[in-house]
Design an enzyme around this catalytic site. Sequence first.
Site, PDB file in Angstrom:
ATOM      1  N   HIS A  76     -55.129  51.437 -41.361  1.00 50.54           N
ATOM      2  CA  HIS A  76     -54.780  52.768 -41.851  1.00 50.54           C
ATOM      3  C   HIS A  76     -54.147  52.804 -43.237  1.00 50.54           C
ATOM      4  O   HIS A  76     -54.128  53.849 -43.881  1.00 50.54           O
ATOM      5  CB  HIS A  76     -53.829  53.435 -40.852  1.00 50.54           C
ATOM      6  N   TYR A 190     -45.629  66.099 -34.534  1.00 53.35           N
ATOM      7  CA  TYR A 190     -46.298  65.744 -35.790  1.00 53.35           C
ATOM      8  C   TYR A 190     -47.750  66.210 -35.761  1.00 53.35           C
ATOM      9  O   TYR A 190     -48.459  66.003 -34.781  1.00 53.35           O
ATOM     10  CB  TYR A 190     -46.251  64.226 -35.982  1.00 53.35           C
ATOM     11  N   SER A 192     -51.069  66.045 -38.592  1.00 52.02           N
ATOM     12  CA  SER A 192     -51.503  65.585 -39.907  1.00 52.02           C
ATOM     13  C   SER A 192     -52.239  66.690 -40.654  1.00 52.02           C
ATOM     14  O   SER A 192     -53.021  67.440 -40.074  1.00 52.02           O
ATOM     15  CB  SER A 192     -52.418  64.367 -39.749  1.00 52.02           C
ATOM     16  N   THR A 203     -52.430  62.575 -47.080  1.00 56.75           N
ATOM     17  CA  THR A 203     -52.043  63.461 -45.986  1.00 56.75           C
ATOM     18  C   THR A 203     -50.595  63.901 -46.165  1.00 56.75           C
ATOM     19  O   THR A 203     -49.810  63.249 -46.861  1.00 56.75           O
ATOM     20  CB  THR A 203     -52.165  62.772 -44.605  1.00 56.75           C
TER      21      THR A 203
END
Length: 239
Positions: A76, A190, A192, A203
Amino acid sequence: NTWALLRQKLLENGNAEVLNKVDSAVFCLCLDDFPIQDDIHLSHNMLHGTGVNRWYDKSFSIIMASSGDTAINFEHSWGDGVAVLRFQNEVFKDSTQNPAVAPHDTPAAVDSPKAVTRLQFQLNDGLKAGIAKAKDNFDAAIKSLTIESMKFTQGGKEILKKHKVSPDAVAQLSFQAAFFRQYDKTVATYESCSTAAFKHGRTETIRPASVYTKKLSEALVREPSKYSTDQLRERSEEH
């Protein structure tokens, strides 16, 4: 960092050339010699697999099972889902519209043992022990992961848009209501948000939990019959 120390020991034990070949590869191709059984098996295999034929530090890995099921697992830090999804969609489009190989084609006359070179790592007892411990930790980690799924076939985003309700808002409110039903409380959440359309954008974080989502969660869980779809629309707009 355990892996950093083991990697250094790999280098010191004569594996610099092998590691360079792995590091310099554009991607990792993982071939699994078993078929995918169902969606749950698919999720587990493409998310983590057994760990024995994956290189998780690689920018991305294309994973293929003997049943033809294919997915991409990516590291990632270098990028986000937007870029990887674009790549995957382009590969799928090209491979289905302009296939280089078809079922009726005869196999190419290739001497496989010469075309593919097996990478041989030089391992001492310390490295072997490190690998064994890593595998034990890996197995313990994946045993702690449970995946369940259901397919909702009674509607989707088009129906929600028809009623002027945001699909994203409904999804986020569903998470909030489900958590509230399970634990009788709300928590920080959360979501994104892609900023890839902007210069240097990747992001950002959206915090969807609010006093409004809390009110809606309480309404849906405690007194669902008292509230209308109009109120759902109002709450989704506040989201």
